[in-house]
Design a protein around this motif. Structure first.
Motif, PDB file in Angstrom:
ATOM      1  N   ARG A   1       0.717  -1.109   0.030  1.00 31.23           N
ATOM      2  CA  ARG A   1      -0.313   0.103   0.451  1.00 31.23           C
ATOM      3  C   ARG A   1       0.932   1.120  -0.036  1.00 31.23           C
ATOM      4  NH1 ARG A   1      -3.722  -1.664   5.475  1.00 31.23           N
ATOM      5  NH2 ARG A   1      -0.953  -0.703   5.869  1.00 31.23           N
ATOM      6  N   LEU A   2       1.027   2.454  -0.736  1.00 30.54           N
ATOM      7  CA  LEU A   2       0.892   3.716  -0.832  1.00 30.54           C
ATOM      8  C   LEU A   2       1.419   4.166   0.456  1.00 30.54           C
ATOM      9  CD1 LEU A   2       2.268   5.359  -2.774  1.00 30.54           C
ATOM     10  CD2 LEU A   2       0.696   6.888  -3.245  1.00 30.54           C
ATOM     11  N   VAL A   3       2.121   4.554   0.916  1.00 27.61           N
ATOM     12  CA  VAL A   3       2.165   5.418   1.986  1.00 27.61           C
ATOM     13  C   VAL A   3       2.590   6.251   2.750  1.00 27.61           C
ATOM     14  CG1 VAL A   3       2.196   2.689   4.114  1.00 27.61           C
ATOM     15  CG2 VAL A   3       4.330   4.141   3.225  1.00 27.61           C
ATOM     16  N   TYR A   4       2.943   6.823   1.565  1.00 26.38           N
ATOM     17  CA  TYR A   4       3.996   8.246   1.360  1.00 26.38           C
ATOM     18  C   TYR A   4       4.117   8.584  -0.153  1.00 26.38           C
ATOM     19  CZ  TYR A   4       7.814  11.725   1.186  1.00 26.38           C
ATOM     20  OH  TYR A   4       8.777  13.306   0.728  1.00 26.38           O
ATOM     21  N   GLU A   5       3.977  10.514  -0.328  1.00 18.56           N
ATOM     22  CA  GLU A   5       3.930  10.317  -2.215  1.00 18.56           C
ATOM     23  C   GLU A   5       4.741  12.102  -1.754  1.00 18.56           C
ATOM     24  OE1 GLU A   5       1.215  11.426  -5.865  1.00 18.56           O
ATOM     25  OE2 GLU A   5       0.602  10.465  -4.278  1.00 18.56           O
ATOM     26  N   SER A   6       5.441  12.028  -2.806  1.00 20.28           N
ATOM     27  CA  SER A   6       6.111  13.119  -2.616  1.00 20.28           C
ATOM     28  C   SER A   6       6.180  14.583  -3.794  1.00 20.28           C
ATOM     29  CB  SER A   6       7.067  13.825  -1.209  1.00 20.28           C
ATOM     30  OG  SER A   6       8.585  13.035  -2.692  1.00 20.28           O
ATOM     31  N   GLU A   7       5.891  15.284  -4.361  1.00 18.31           N
ATOM     32  CA  GLU A   7       5.794  16.053  -5.463  1.00 18.31           C
ATOM     33  C   GLU A   7       6.428  17.444  -5.279  1.00 18.31           C
ATOM     34  OE1 GLU A   7       3.282  17.166  -9.215  1.00 18.31           O
ATOM     35  OE2 GLU A   7       2.836  16.520  -7.468  1.00 18.31           O
ATOM     36  N   THR A   8       7.340  17.328  -6.049  1.00 19.78           N
ATOM     37  CA  THR A   8       7.813  18.958  -6.597  1.00 19.78           C
ATOM     38  C   THR A   8       8.684  19.361  -7.777  1.00 19.78           C
ATOM     39  OG1 THR A   8      10.246  20.241  -5.642  1.00 19.78           O
ATOM     40  CG2 THR A   8      10.410  18.172  -5.817  1.00 19.78           C
ATOM     41  N   ASP A   9       8.266  20.711  -8.176  1.00 23.21           N
ATOM     42  CA  ASP A   9       9.268  20.611  -9.443  1.00 23.21           C
ATOM     43  C   ASP A   9      10.513  21.674  -9.446  1.00 23.21           C
ATOM     44  OD1 ASP A   9       7.735  23.351  -8.701  1.00 23.21           O
ATOM     45  OD2 ASP A   9       7.268  24.146 -10.088  1.00 23.21           O
ATOM     46  N   GLY A  10      10.738  22.205  -7.799  1.00 20.36           N
ATOM     47  CA  GLY A  10      12.057  22.886  -6.907  1.00 20.36           C
ATOM     48  C   GLY A  10      12.272  24.115  -7.744  1.00 20.36           C
ATOM     49  N   GLN A  11      10.657  24.900  -7.946  1.00 22.00           N
ATOM     50  CA  GLN A  11      10.417  26.064  -7.481  1.00 22.00           C
ATOM     51  C   GLN A  11       8.754  27.062  -7.666  1.00 22.00           C
ATOM     52  OE1 GLN A  11      10.569  27.462 -12.180  1.00 22.00           O
ATOM     53  NE2 GLN A  11      10.865  29.468 -11.717  1.00 22.00           N
ATOM     54  N   PHE A  12       8.017  26.214  -7.703  1.00 23.68           N
ATOM     55  CA  PHE A  12       6.358  26.708  -7.440  1.00 23.68           C
ATOM     56  C   PHE A  12       6.301  26.390  -6.189  1.00 23.68           C
ATOM     57  CE2 PHE A  12       6.942  27.955 -11.655  1.00 23.68           C
ATOM     58  CZ  PHE A  12       7.299  29.942 -11.062  1.00 23.68           C
ATOM     59  N   PHE A  13       6.732  24.481  -6.328  1.00 21.20           N
ATOM     60  CA  PHE A  13       5.621  23.511  -4.810  1.00 21.20           C
ATOM     61  C   PHE A  13       6.706  23.038  -4.532  1.00 21.20           C
ATOM     62  CE2 PHE A  13       4.082  21.732  -9.230  1.00 21.20           C
ATOM     63  CZ  PHE A  13       4.228  20.619  -9.132  1.00 21.20           C
ATOM     64  N   ASP A  14       6.437  22.168  -3.518  1.00 20.90           N
ATOM     65  CA  ASP A  14       7.626  21.180  -2.371  1.00 20.90           C
ATOM     66  C   ASP A  14       6.314  20.374  -0.980  1.00 20.90           C
ATOM     67  OD1 ASP A  14       8.690  19.112  -2.027  1.00 20.90           O
ATOM     68  OD2 ASP A  14      10.578  20.366  -1.172  1.00 20.90           O
ATOM     69  N   THR A  15       5.930  19.443  -2.345  1.00 16.21           N
ATOM     70  CA  THR A  15       4.847  19.112  -0.873  1.00 16.21           C
ATOM     71  C   THR A  15       4.689  17.091  -0.675  1.00 16.21           C
ATOM     72  OG1 THR A  15       2.923  18.624  -2.933  1.00 16.21           O
ATOM     73  CG2 THR A  15       2.646  20.535  -1.983  1.00 16.21           C
ATOM     74  N   GLU A  16       4.292  17.408   0.473  1.00 12.26           N
ATOM     75  CA  GLU A  16       4.409  15.445   0.812  1.00 12.26           C
ATOM     76  C   GLU A  16       3.504  15.340   1.376  1.00 12.26           C
ATOM     77  OE1 GLU A  16       6.726  15.445   3.995  1.00 12.26           O
ATOM     78  OE2 GLU A  16       8.919  15.981   2.403  1.00 12.26           O
ATOM     79  N   LEU A  17       2.579  13.755   0.774  1.00 12.70           N
ATOM     80  CA  LEU A  17       1.340  13.658   1.556  1.00 12.70           C
ATOM     81  C   LEU A  17       1.041  12.426   2.245  1.00 12.70           C
ATOM     82  CD1 LEU A  17      -1.983  14.184   1.210  1.00 12.70           C
ATOM     83  CD2 LEU A  17      -1.385  12.924  -1.144  1.00 12.70           C
TER      84      LEU A  17
END
Length: 246
Positions: free
Chosen positions: A161-177
């Protein structure tokens, strides 16, 4: 039927023997005959009662909200189905998100297809070759990192099961779920933290949201097909999923 006839025979004999001219010995015989008849009658009623009780025990109580409680966190998820909280031989899933906030609503639709081993093949009917070209996989061949316009990372637990997810574009956003699951195996809560900007001190840029998820309906495989997500920032999302199987 045999016991019932025997009982009637005993009563008939007893009735014939009931007479003022009968001796004491004959009266005793009559008493014994009637006693035997009562005993047989009690046995018949007892069997009927036990049979009725057994039928009641065989009745299965319906599961509320059509949720298959046999699907539990013990079930291992194949391929990348864990990213979507899916079980079984899933071929495709169409996800419709209807978001409501401050009296306004809007929808977005996503579609994913999978091979027989549970690995993603297409996204919104477009070939994912370009999307997965710059990707990394773990020892089980599951996606753990994707790089395109932004960079996405996935982490799984021992059950797939997915327990962690992150996304960043190195400029406008940097989030973790982060994801938490209930005892059946459905997502119970999500927490999203991070920044919409590279500078987390930017006004209104930092995010710390808790999302409570409630499954409303499931299909015969135990996959939820309708869920309600409540955000602590006032958002409400109804998610419906149309799932096809191999």
């Amino acid at each position: 039927m045999k016991n019932k006839n025997s009982f009637l025979t005993v009563l008939l004999v007893g009735a014939l023997m009931l007479s003022p001219t009968k001796t004491m010995a004959q009266s005793n015989v009559v008493g014994e005959a009637i006693g035997l008849g009562v005993e047989l009658l009690g046995g018949l009623f007892s069997k009927k009662k036990n049979k009725k009780a057994k039928k009641q025990q065989d009745v299965i109580t319906p599961i509320p909200n059509n949720i298959d409680q046999n699907v539990s966190q013990e079930k291992i998820i194949s391929g990348e189905l864990g990213i979507f909280n899916l079980y079984g031989p899933v071929k495709s899933v169409v996800i419709t998100n209807k978001t409501t906030m401050d009296g306004e609503s809007w929808e977005d639709v996503e579609k994913y297809t999978f091979d027989r081993n549970g690995y993603m093949q297409t996204f919104k009917d477009y070939n994912m070759t370009y999307f997965l070209a710059n990707s990394e996989r773990d020892a089980k061949n599951r996606l753990i990192k994707i790089s395109y316009d932004s960079e996405i990372e996935y982490r799984y637990d021992d059950l797939g099961r997915l327990v962690y997810e992150s996304e960043t574009d190195g400029q406008f956003f940097d989030t973790e779920l982060e994801y938490e699951y209930d005892e059946i195996g459905y997502v119970k809560t999500m927490r999203k933290v991070g920044s919409h900007f590279t500078n987390p001190d930017e006004e209104d840029g930092y995010t710390d949201i808790v999302i409570n998820c409630t499954v409303l309906q499931c299909d015969e495989y135990g996959n939820w097909i309708k869920r309600k997500d409540i955000y602590n920032n006032g958002w409400s999302v109804i998610i419906t999923r149309t799932i096809s199987y191999y």
